[in-house]
Write an enzyme that holds these catalytic residues in place. Structure first.
Site, PDB file in Angstrom:
ATOM      1  N   SER A  36      10.789 -46.794  19.900  1.00 32.28           N
ATOM      2  CA  SER A  36      11.281 -47.823  20.819  1.00 32.28           C
ATOM      3  C   SER A  36      12.242 -47.208  21.844  1.00 32.28           C
ATOM      4  O   SER A  36      12.106 -47.398  23.052  1.00 32.28           O
ATOM      5  CB  SER A  36      11.966 -48.913  19.979  1.00 32.28           C
ATOM      6  OG  SER A  36      12.746 -49.741  20.776  1.00 32.28           O
ATOM      7  N   ARG A  38       9.744 -57.467  15.963  1.00 33.40           N
ATOM      8  CA  ARG A  38      10.456 -56.780  14.865  1.00 33.40           C
ATOM      9  C   ARG A  38      11.738 -57.524  14.504  1.00 33.40           C
ATOM     10  O   ARG A  38      12.102 -57.643  13.337  1.00 33.40           O
ATOM     11  CB  ARG A  38      10.787 -55.338  15.277  1.00 33.40           C
ATOM     12  CG  ARG A  38       9.578 -54.415  15.280  1.00 33.40           C
ATOM     13  CD  ARG A  38       9.869 -53.127  16.012  1.00 33.40           C
ATOM     14  NE  ARG A  38      10.977 -52.390  15.438  1.00 33.40           N
ATOM     15  CZ  ARG A  38      11.808 -51.611  16.132  1.00 33.40           C
ATOM     16  NH1 ARG A  38      11.655 -51.458  17.431  1.00 33.40           N
ATOM     17  NH2 ARG A  38      12.780 -50.978  15.533  1.00 33.40           N
ATOM     18  N   LYS A  58      11.202 -45.860  26.214  1.00 34.20           N
ATOM     19  CA  LYS A  58      11.915 -46.266  27.452  1.00 34.20           C
ATOM     20  C   LYS A  58      12.463 -45.043  28.165  1.00 34.20           C
ATOM     21  O   LYS A  58      12.425 -44.947  29.391  1.00 34.20           O
ATOM     22  CB  LYS A  58      13.040 -47.242  27.089  1.00 34.20           C
ATOM     23  CG  LYS A  58      12.488 -48.614  26.693  1.00 34.20           C
ATOM     24  CD  LYS A  58      13.543 -49.538  26.141  1.00 34.20           C
ATOM     25  CE  LYS A  58      13.858 -49.229  24.709  1.00 34.20           C
ATOM     26  NZ  LYS A  58      14.434 -50.268  23.901  1.00 34.20           N
ATOM     27  N   HIS A  92      21.455 -41.073  26.772  1.00 35.31           N
ATOM     28  CA  HIS A  92      21.276 -42.395  26.167  1.00 35.31           C
ATOM     29  C   HIS A  92      22.064 -42.487  24.869  1.00 35.31           C
ATOM     30  O   HIS A  92      22.018 -41.580  24.045  1.00 35.31           O
ATOM     31  CB  HIS A  92      19.788 -42.630  25.867  1.00 35.31           C
ATOM     32  CG  HIS A  92      19.528 -43.940  25.188  1.00 35.31           C
ATOM     33  ND1 HIS A  92      19.435 -45.135  25.872  1.00 35.31           N
ATOM     34  CD2 HIS A  92      19.379 -44.247  23.880  1.00 35.31           C
ATOM     35  CE1 HIS A  92      19.229 -46.102  25.014  1.00 35.31           C
ATOM     36  NE2 HIS A  92      19.191 -45.605  23.800  1.00 35.31           N
ATOM     37  N   ASP A 131       7.106 -52.154  24.221  1.00 36.84           N
ATOM     38  CA  ASP A 131       8.294 -52.094  23.364  1.00 36.84           C
ATOM     39  C   ASP A 131       9.047 -53.414  23.399  1.00 36.84           C
ATOM     40  O   ASP A 131       9.537 -53.897  22.382  1.00 36.84           O
ATOM     41  CB  ASP A 131       9.225 -50.954  23.802  1.00 36.84           C
ATOM     42  CG  ASP A 131      10.550 -51.041  23.049  1.00 36.84           C
ATOM     43  OD1 ASP A 131      10.526 -50.926  21.817  1.00 36.84           O
ATOM     44  OD2 ASP A 131      11.587 -51.290  23.691  1.00 36.84           O
TER      45      ASP A 131
END
Ligand code: URA
Length: 436
Positions: A183, A168, A187, A82, A161
Site C-alpha cells: 500500500s 481492509r 503510492k 515518506h 490502493d
C-alpha cells in the site's frame, strides 16, 4: 481466470503468479470483482502471507492502476521521503529545504493527517495562501527552478490502493506486512521519485509497536523499492514519545522554523540528519554518510536551508514573511498546563494518546471531511528520562474551547507515566536498512 480459484489457491497457502495478482487488482479496481470476494482473499493473505515476488507484483499492480507521475522532465535524481506516520513529525519541512539547498531535487507528494498522526500538507497550509493543489507542470517547473516542491496526492494516484485500503479498514485486514508495504510503496512508486527514503516508526505512537515489526516492514519496503528500480533506504526511528516538543500544526511549523535556525531538539535534528543523509547518498550527491552530515549541518549554519524554505513557501503561494517572523502566526486563545503529580522521572509517554489529545483539541481530523484548527496542540517541556518534581510543568496545551481544554488536560495526564527510578532516554534512530 476466476477470482474464486485465486481465493481457493491462497486459502491453501499457494503462491499466486504476477498475472493472477494483476487480474485481481485490476478486476477489483474496475468493480468487476465484488467486495466480498476481495475480502475473502485479503483474509487468506492475512493467514498465509505473500512471498517477495507476490508482494512486488501486488505493489506494481496497485501503482500502475492509475496515473504514474512522469518526472523525467526534472533534471537530476529526484529524492522523496515518506514516514509511516508519527506524532510531532515535522521532518519534511526541515529536511526538504536542507536537501534542496544542496542541489538535490526534492519532488515530494504528501498526504493529510488522519487518525492520531499529523500530515505535512496541513502543516504547510498554516502559511496563509500556501497551496499544495499545484498542477504536475508547476510541480516539475518548481523543482527544476529551486529544487523543492510538495504537492498533495492526486485522486488518480494508485486508485487500487485507495479502494483496497478502505476495504481492509472494515474487514480487519489492515495489519498484514505485505499489504501495508504494498500500500505504501505503490503510492511512492507512482509518485515517480528515483530515490525513496522511508522513515519507519516503531513504538506507542506508531503503526508498528515493536522494533522487530518495524524492521520487518522496513526490509519488505526496501526490497520492493529496489526491486522496482528505485534506490530505497529505510530509517527505523522511535515513536515512544513525540518527535521534538511540539504537536499541532502551527506549533510544529514554528518548531520547524526554529530547527532551520539551528535550534532543533536533539531527536528532531537526529531524524532530519539521518533521513536527509540517505537522500543525498541515494541521489549520488555524496559518497558517504559522514560527508552528507557535514554538508547538511552547513545548510543550517549558513542559513541556506532557511532561505530555501522561504523561497519554497513563496513559490507555492504562501506568505514567506511568516518564515522570518513566526510571531505572525495565529495563536490559540487559551492555554492550560499539565503538571507532575509526584516527584520522579518520566518513564513512558503513550504517544498514540498524545496524538489523540491533540485531535481532541481540534488539531486533527476525526473523519476525512473534518475541518482542523491549525492553532491548537501541545508543547512539551519534558520528555522521557526527565527528572521532575511535583508541580513541574510537563506540557502546555493550546486550545480554543474551555471544555476541550479540560478534557484534553486529563487525557494527557493519563498518557504520561512518572516512575521512581532514573530512566535512560531512548535514542531516536533505532536502525537503518540500506539493503534488504
Ligand atoms: N499507510 C498506508 O498508506 N497503507 C497502509 O496499509 C498502512 C499505512
Amino acid at each position: 481466470m476466476r477470482m474464486y480459484d485465486l481465493i481457493m489457491k491462497k486459502k491453501h497457502g499457494g503462491t499466486l503468479t504476477d498475472t493472477e495478482i494483476r487480474f485481481l487488482v485490476n478486476g477489483y479496481t474496475k468493480d468487476e470483482i465484488p467486495d466480498y470476494q476481495m475480502s475473502a482473499f485479503l483474509m487468506a493473505v492475512c493467514f498465509h502471507g505473500m512471498n517477495e515476488a507476490e508482494t512486488l507484483s501486488l505493489t506494481m499492480a496497485m501503482a500502475e492502476s492509475g496515473e504514474l507521475l512522469d518526472l523525467s522532465a526534472i533534471h537530476g535524481k529526484k529524492a522523496d521521503k515518506h514516514s509511516t506516520g508519527g506524532v510531532g513529525d515535522k521532518t519534511s519541512l526541515i529536511l526538504g529545504p536542507m536537501v534542496a539547498s544542496l542541489g538535490v531535487p526534492v519532488a515530494k507528494m504528501s498526504g493529510r493527517g488522519l487518525g492520531h498522526t499529523g500530515g505535512t500538507i496541513d502543516k504547510l497550509e498554516s502559511f496563509p495562501g500556501f497551496s499544495v493543489s499545484i498542477s504536475n507542470q508547476t510541480f516539475i517547473d518548481n523543482v527544476n527552478r529551486m529544487k523543492l516542491a510538495i504537492m498533495g496526492q492526486t485522486a488518480d494516484l494508485a486508485p487500487a490502493d485507495k479502494k483496497l485500503y478502505a476495504l481492509r479498514d472494515v474487514t480487519a485486514t489492515v495489519d498484514q506486512l505485505s499489504l501495508i508495504a504494498g500500500s505504501i510503496m505503490s503510492k511512492k512508486l507512482a509518485a515517480g521519485a528515483d530515490v525513496i527514503v522511508l522513515d519507519v516508526k516503531a513504538g506507542s505512537g506508531a503503526f508498528m509497536k515493536t522494533y522487530e515489526d518495524a524492521r520487518a516492514l522496513a526490509e519488505t519496503m526496501v526490497k520492493i523499492g529496489n526491486g522496482a528500480g528505485r534506490k530505497t533506504y529505510a530509517v527505523i526511528s522511535d515513536m515512544n514519545q513525540p518527535l521534538g516538543y511540539a504537536v499541532g500544526n502551527i506549533l510544529e511549523v514554528k518548531e520547524a522554523i526554529e530547527a532551520l535556525n539551528g535550534r532543533a531538539p536533539e531527536d528532531l535534528s537526529d531524524a532530519c540528519m539521518a533521513l536527509a543523509s540517505y537522500m543525498l547518498l541515494g541521489a549520488g550527491r555524496v559518497k558517504e554518510i559522514a560527508e552528507a552530515r557535514e554538508l547538511l549541518a552547513e545548510t543550517i549554519r549558513s542559513g541556506k536551508a532557511l532561505t530555501k524554505f522561504a523561497e519554497f513557501v513563496k513559490a507555492q503561494g504562501g506568505d514567506e514573511r511568516f518564515v522570518y517572523e513566526p510571531d505572525r502566526f495565529s495563536k490559540a486563545s487559551l492555554t492550560g498546563e499539565v503538571k507532575a503529580q509526584t516527584d520522579g522521572f518520566i518513564s513512558a509517554m503513550n504517544t498514540e494518546e498524545i496524538g489523540l489529545t491533540s485531535l481532541l483539541l481540534g488539531g486533527g481530523r476525526e473523519t476525512k471531511e473534518s475541518e482542523i484548527d491549525l492553532t491548537v496542540g501541545i508543547v512539551f517541556k519534558k520528555k522521557i528520562g526527565a527528572k521532575v518534581q511535583k508541580g513541574d510543568t510537563i506540557a502546555v496545551l493550546h486550545a480554543n474551547d474551555r471544555e476541550k481544554l479540560s478534557a484534553a488536560a486529563s487525557r494527557l495526564q493519563k498518557a504520561i507515566t512518572i516512575g521512581q527510578t532514573p530512566v535512560t532516554p531512548i535514542p531516536h534512530i533505532l536502525g537503518v536498512v540500506e539493503q534488504a
